[in-house]
Motif scaffolding. Sequence first.
Motif, PDB file in Angstrom:
ATOM      1  N   MET A  59      46.092  10.745  41.573  1.00  0.00           N
ATOM      2  CA  MET A  59      47.059  11.695  41.195  1.00  0.00           C
ATOM      3  C   MET A  59      46.867  11.462  39.161  1.00  0.00           C
ATOM      4  SD  MET A  59      50.960  10.626  41.864  1.00  0.00           S
ATOM      5  CE  MET A  59      50.418  11.302  43.749  1.00  0.00           C
ATOM      6  N   LEU A  60      47.277  12.155  38.586  1.00  0.00           N
ATOM      7  CA  LEU A  60      47.313  11.965  37.527  1.00  0.00           C
ATOM      8  C   LEU A  60      48.448  11.065  36.827  1.00  0.00           C
ATOM      9  CD1 LEU A  60      46.387  15.794  36.005  1.00  0.00           C
ATOM     10  CD2 LEU A  60      44.913  13.432  36.345  1.00  0.00           C
ATOM     11  N   GLU A  61      48.440  10.229  36.524  1.00  0.00           N
ATOM     12  CA  GLU A  61      49.504   9.326  34.972  1.00  0.00           C
ATOM     13  C   GLU A  61      49.667  10.123  33.749  1.00  0.00           C
ATOM     14  OE1 GLU A  61      50.461   6.282  36.560  1.00  0.00           O
ATOM     15  OE2 GLU A  61      48.639   6.234  38.111  1.00  0.00           O
ATOM     16  N   ILE A  62      51.129  10.021  34.054  1.00  0.00           N
ATOM     17  CA  ILE A  62      51.566  10.312  32.830  1.00  0.00           C
ATOM     18  C   ILE A  62      52.665   9.856  32.215  1.00  0.00           C
ATOM     19  CG2 ILE A  62      53.013  12.177  32.014  1.00  0.00           C
ATOM     20  CD1 ILE A  62      50.971  13.200  33.278  1.00  0.00           C
ATOM     21  N   LEU A  63      53.269   8.701  30.701  1.00  0.00           N
ATOM     22  CA  LEU A  63      53.352   7.695  30.009  1.00  0.00           C
ATOM     23  C   LEU A  63      54.870   9.233  29.143  1.00  0.00           C
ATOM     24  CD1 LEU A  63      53.876   5.792  28.919  1.00  0.00           C
ATOM     25  CD2 LEU A  63      52.716   6.091  27.418  1.00  0.00           C
ATOM     26  N   ILE A  64      55.731   8.370  29.489  1.00  0.00           N
ATOM     27  CA  ILE A  64      57.116   9.005  28.971  1.00  0.00           C
ATOM     28  C   ILE A  64      57.639   8.772  28.251  1.00  0.00           C
ATOM     29  CG2 ILE A  64      59.090  10.999  29.299  1.00  0.00           C
ATOM     30  CD1 ILE A  64      57.996  11.402  32.278  1.00  0.00           C
ATOM     31  N   VAL A  65      57.801   9.052  26.658  1.00  0.00           N
ATOM     32  CA  VAL A  65      58.561   7.469  25.878  1.00  0.00           C
ATOM     33  C   VAL A  65      59.503   8.609  25.072  1.00  0.00           C
ATOM     34  CG1 VAL A  65      58.306   6.619  23.821  1.00  0.00           C
ATOM     35  CG2 VAL A  65      56.068   7.002  25.264  1.00  0.00           C
ATOM     36  N   GLU A  66      60.909   7.971  25.527  1.00  0.00           N
ATOM     37  CA  GLU A  66      61.406   9.120  25.300  1.00  0.00           C
ATOM     38  C   GLU A  66      63.299   8.058  25.807  1.00  0.00           C
ATOM     39  OE1 GLU A  66      64.286  11.364  23.885  1.00  0.00           O
ATOM     40  OE2 GLU A  66      63.477  12.801  24.252  1.00  0.00           O
ATOM     41  N   ASP A  67      63.762   8.118  24.011  1.00  0.00           N
ATOM     42  CA  ASP A  67      65.257   7.014  24.586  1.00  0.00           C
ATOM     43  C   ASP A  67      66.168   7.706  25.069  1.00  0.00           C
ATOM     44  OD1 ASP A  67      65.188   8.647  21.493  1.00  0.00           O
ATOM     45  OD2 ASP A  67      66.828   7.580  20.916  1.00  0.00           O
ATOM     46  N   GLU A  68      66.439   9.112  24.888  1.00  0.00           N
ATOM     47  CA  GLU A  68      67.364   9.385  26.017  1.00  0.00           C
ATOM     48  C   GLU A  68      67.192   9.412  26.913  1.00  0.00           C
ATOM     49  OE1 GLU A  68      69.349  13.237  24.121  1.00  0.00           O
ATOM     50  OE2 GLU A  68      68.502  12.474  22.493  1.00  0.00           O
ATOM     51  N   LYS A  69      67.992   8.434  27.585  1.00  0.00           N
ATOM     52  CA  LYS A  69      68.347   8.303  28.948  1.00  0.00           C
ATOM     53  C   LYS A  69      68.204   9.240  30.512  1.00  0.00           C
ATOM     54  CE  LYS A  69      69.206   5.200  32.869  1.00  0.00           C
ATOM     55  NZ  LYS A  69      70.600   4.007  33.294  1.00  0.00           N
ATOM     56  N   PRO A  70      68.765  10.136  30.191  1.00  0.00           N
ATOM     57  CA  PRO A  70      69.117  11.502  31.032  1.00  0.00           C
ATOM     58  C   PRO A  70      68.094  11.885  30.350  1.00  0.00           C
ATOM     59  CG  PRO A  70      71.322  10.994  29.462  1.00  0.00           C
ATOM     60  CD  PRO A  70      70.463  10.013  29.132  1.00  0.00           C
ATOM     61  N   ILE A  71      67.519  13.224  29.528  1.00  0.00           N
ATOM     62  CA  ILE A  71      66.353  13.568  30.302  1.00  0.00           C
ATOM     63  C   ILE A  71      64.613  13.073  29.910  1.00  0.00           C
ATOM     64  CG2 ILE A  71      65.039  14.766  28.141  1.00  0.00           C
ATOM     65  CD1 ILE A  71      66.627  15.151  26.050  1.00  0.00           C
ATOM     66  N   ARG A  72      64.581  11.820  30.211  1.00  0.00           N
ATOM     67  CA  ARG A  72      63.697  10.577  30.152  1.00  0.00           C
ATOM     68  C   ARG A  72      63.662  10.620  32.131  1.00  0.00           C
ATOM     69  NH1 ARG A  72      64.904   6.470  28.524  1.00  0.00           N
ATOM     70  NH2 ARG A  72      65.165   5.094  30.113  1.00  0.00           N
ATOM     71  N   GLU A  73      64.425  10.340  32.303  1.00  0.00           N
ATOM     72  CA  GLU A  73      65.226  10.601  34.231  1.00  0.00           C
ATOM     73  C   GLU A  73      65.023  11.707  34.755  1.00  0.00           C
ATOM     74  OE1 GLU A  73      68.866   8.771  34.678  1.00  0.00           O
ATOM     75  OE2 GLU A  73      68.050   6.473  34.777  1.00  0.00           O
ATOM     76  N   LEU A  74      65.273  13.247  33.497  1.00  0.00           N
ATOM     77  CA  LEU A  74      65.027  14.787  34.438  1.00  0.00           C
ATOM     78  C   LEU A  74      63.764  14.755  34.230  1.00  0.00           C
ATOM     79  CD1 LEU A  74      66.133  16.766  35.136  1.00  0.00           C
ATOM     80  CD2 LEU A  74      66.471  17.766  32.643  1.00  0.00           C
TER      81      LEU A  74
END
Length: 216
Positions: A1-16
């Motif tokens: 499974m490919l690993e993705i790093l998400i760097v986003e300070d807005e929690k709703p966008i990050r969680e979506l």
Amino acid sequence: MLEILIVEDEKPIRELLAMSLTKAGYHCTEAADGLTAANFLENHTYDLALLDIMVPKVNGYELLEYIRPLGIPVIFLTAKNTVDDRVKGLLAGAEDYIVKPFAMAELLARMEVVLRRFHKVDSHLGYDDFEIDLDSRKVTGPEGEIALTPKEFDLFVLLVRNRGVALFRSRIFQIIWETDLDGDSRTLDLHIQRIRKKLKLGERLKTVYRIGYRLD
């Protein structure tokens, strides 16, 4: 499974993002700021990083400088939408630059392009006796090539990549047709019937009551 790093300070966008990418078959790590992301990068290898530019502590451009020597491709996801912003992001070393708001289907498609460019994703998929060539968009079975329409091909690829997972009708419609289902699933159901018949999938392509479809 490919690993993705998400760097986003807005929690709703990050969680979506994390929820949508997880459903698409990726494993996600979330960071709300650049410093946390840098700490993750010291201890883990990722296949792709999705970076917001305007994150606290260490911004996206600074973090990109840290990431580039690691050989991890980066896609900027940002509200900065001028031509100068795009040019700056691409010249800084990002593989792609996507402006918010964006359609999840577009993000998934662009991610796949980048991952294939870095040889993270095979251009061929296999399912049972079928071979799927993503470059030529051909499906070959025991009796040779099977003629699928563009939407049928995309739908079959989606099902193969999520085999064993019950996909909601609304979710499938969003990804393949890039619009909301709005309660009318006849178009989707017709495409499923055609795929089932053309590929002779029978009971392997199951209708999941009140949910959608699952390819076993």
